[in-house]
Design an enzyme around this catalytic site. Sequence first.
Site, PDB file in Angstrom:
ATOM      1  N   ASN A  42      28.856  10.182   5.831  1.00 38.73           N
ATOM      2  CA  ASN A  42      30.207  10.378   5.286  1.00 38.73           C
ATOM      3  C   ASN A  42      30.972  11.325   6.207  1.00 38.73           C
ATOM      4  O   ASN A  42      30.448  11.785   7.216  1.00 38.73           O
ATOM      5  CB  ASN A  42      30.129  10.893   3.850  1.00 38.73           C
ATOM      6  CG  ASN A  42      29.425  12.219   3.761  1.00 38.73           C
ATOM      7  OD1 ASN A  42      29.898  13.223   4.283  1.00 38.73           O
ATOM      8  ND2 ASN A  42      28.247  12.241   3.131  1.00 38.73           N
ATOM      9  N   LYS A  92      14.661  -0.400  16.223  1.00 45.14           N
ATOM     10  CA  LYS A  92      16.094  -0.682  16.129  1.00 45.14           C
ATOM     11  C   LYS A  92      16.308  -2.102  15.598  1.00 45.14           C
ATOM     12  O   LYS A  92      15.699  -3.051  16.108  1.00 45.14           O
ATOM     13  CB  LYS A  92      16.715  -0.533  17.514  1.00 45.14           C
ATOM     14  CG  LYS A  92      18.203  -0.722  17.520  1.00 45.14           C
ATOM     15  CD  LYS A  92      18.743  -0.580  18.931  1.00 45.14           C
ATOM     16  CE  LYS A  92      20.208  -0.964  18.958  1.00 45.14           C
ATOM     17  NZ  LYS A  92      20.719  -1.108  20.306  1.00 45.14           N
ATOM     18  N   PHE A 131      30.919  20.827  -6.434  1.00 49.61           N
ATOM     19  CA  PHE A 131      32.193  20.353  -5.901  1.00 49.61           C
ATOM     20  C   PHE A 131      32.333  18.908  -6.352  1.00 49.61           C
ATOM     21  O   PHE A 131      31.320  18.229  -6.581  1.00 49.61           O
ATOM     22  CB  PHE A 131      32.202  20.398  -4.370  1.00 49.61           C
ATOM     23  CG  PHE A 131      32.720  21.686  -3.801  1.00 49.61           C
ATOM     24  CD1 PHE A 131      31.981  22.849  -3.887  1.00 49.61           C
ATOM     25  CD2 PHE A 131      33.964  21.731  -3.170  1.00 49.61           C
ATOM     26  CE1 PHE A 131      32.459  24.034  -3.356  1.00 49.61           C
ATOM     27  CE2 PHE A 131      34.448  22.911  -2.631  1.00 49.61           C
ATOM     28  CZ  PHE A 131      33.709  24.065  -2.723  1.00 49.61           C
ATOM     29  N   LYS A 143      32.032  15.217 -14.437  1.00 51.96           N
ATOM     30  CA  LYS A 143      30.898  15.615 -13.580  1.00 51.96           C
ATOM     31  C   LYS A 143      30.356  16.975 -14.001  1.00 51.96           C
ATOM     32  O   LYS A 143      29.152  17.211 -14.006  1.00 51.96           O
ATOM     33  CB  LYS A 143      31.341  15.676 -12.115  1.00 51.96           C
ATOM     34  CG  LYS A 143      31.260  14.330 -11.438  1.00 51.96           C
ATOM     35  CD  LYS A 143      31.615  14.369  -9.974  1.00 51.96           C
ATOM     36  CE  LYS A 143      31.729  12.926  -9.483  1.00 51.96           C
ATOM     37  NZ  LYS A 143      32.423  12.780  -8.221  1.00 51.96           N
ATOM     38  N   LYS A 153      26.525  17.253 -15.083  1.00 51.50           N
ATOM     39  CA  LYS A 153      25.593  17.961 -14.202  1.00 51.50           C
ATOM     40  C   LYS A 153      25.339  19.399 -14.650  1.00 51.50           C
ATOM     41  O   LYS A 153      24.659  20.159 -13.975  1.00 51.50           O
ATOM     42  CB  LYS A 153      26.111  17.913 -12.758  1.00 51.50           C
ATOM     43  CG  LYS A 153      26.377  16.469 -12.272  1.00 51.50           C
ATOM     44  CD  LYS A 153      26.462  16.347 -10.774  1.00 51.50           C
ATOM     45  CE  LYS A 153      26.872  14.937 -10.374  1.00 51.50           C
ATOM     46  NZ  LYS A 153      26.569  14.604  -8.983  1.00 51.50           N
TER      47      LYS A 153
END
Length: 403
Positions: free
Chosen positions: A209, A288, A322, A336, A340
């Site tokens: 990301n 690969k 976050f 969230k 959590k």
Amino acid sequence: MLEGKRILLGVTGGIAAYKSVEIVSRLRKSGAEVDVVMTDSATEFVSPLTFRSISARPVYTKMFTEPKTWDIEHISLAQRADAVLVAPATANILAKMALGIADDFLSTVLLAVNAPILLAPAMNHAMYHHPATQKNLEILKGRRVHFIGPDQGFQACGTEGDGRMSEPAEIIAYLEGLFENKGIMKGQKVLVTAGGTREPLDPVRYIGNFSSGKMGYAVAQAFAEAGAQVTLVSAPADLSVPTGVKVLRVITAEDMYREVLKIYEEQDIVIKAAAVADYRPAILNKQKMKKKGESLILELVPNPDILAALGKGKRHQFLVGFAAETENILKNGLGKMKKKNTDMLVVNDVTASGAGFGTDTNIVSFLFKDGKRKDLPIMSKHQIARQMVQEIAILQNGAGTKE
Ligand code: PMT
């Protein structure tokens, strides 16, 4: 923050010395008193008269000129400083500081200083990356000397790369940070995660990301500045580790899960700023993967949700998550936080300009367990991190004592 503070500014011989004139001007506007010490080389770039005019105080250059007071000047200057800034800091002054060499006024003052020291390195890219310079940086960081920069960009020598001195405004913001939360997290053990995990497909590819690690590293730095004992569990990030912070490097979400869980019990505060991949490839190919021409379907399996596991096993820890959102920001964030079991959640709309991944700034809201919410305007990730320190200190009611 700097009102009434005595700042000792060391200026060494680099072209960025001209920017230090602006630093003095900004410091004075903030109400600080600035004593400037210049090396001989620095005086080749900017005249002492310029600094004298801007600081409205004598400028110190030579060890053995007629003293301006009846103190032993280098000792009294060192003792009266609330903080010391060296900007620009050349490779030479870093080397002298690392070795304890005192062969001119500035290096002698620096040996006698007890106040926090902030260095803003500026040098040619190759000089910065020379193993000798890197070793010196490591030694100085080990002595809790603070660093800001160097930044990337065009250099006076005509090359591109890291080596540019940070901008005056950023340097001042860092200095303010040294005073802002001083001591309020003393005695606290803080774990911060940062960066984006990488989930390998084969030896050359991964799913990742856009997290740069800037937010998490700023959080780690802010807690360290506030006196906490900080461990940073970092996914790959091209950032230098803040002074006084212990780093544990990880790559995948599973690595992060293991490292975080190992030390969770002993932490007082845990802040999960990392962007953790929710899924990883079901198969990790040893070789690969070959291109086959047709479309490729990858099977992904869920990664452990680290924050949820921490929330489940939470006992004495203050847990902060976050949330990177792109729609229904607050609603999703609140969901969230509940799911959590965090004490606080920092939500950011990662599609907003100046917010989210890779930027130096962010736009966040703090959500608290009791339903309260604090919306912050756009500000640097460092400023946000310092506000987090303050909010958490207040919530913990007496975490450490302000010095
Ligand atoms: O690194 P920068 O470039 O500075 O960018 C900053 C940031 C955008 C990465 C940061 O501000 C941020 O939002 N971090 C959280 C990113 C994220 O993973 O958000 P999330 O909404 O998917 O996850 C919510 C929380 O659960 C996060 O605290 C995350 O660390 C945690 N999580 C998520 C998935 C998972 N498998 N395990 C987790 O612990």
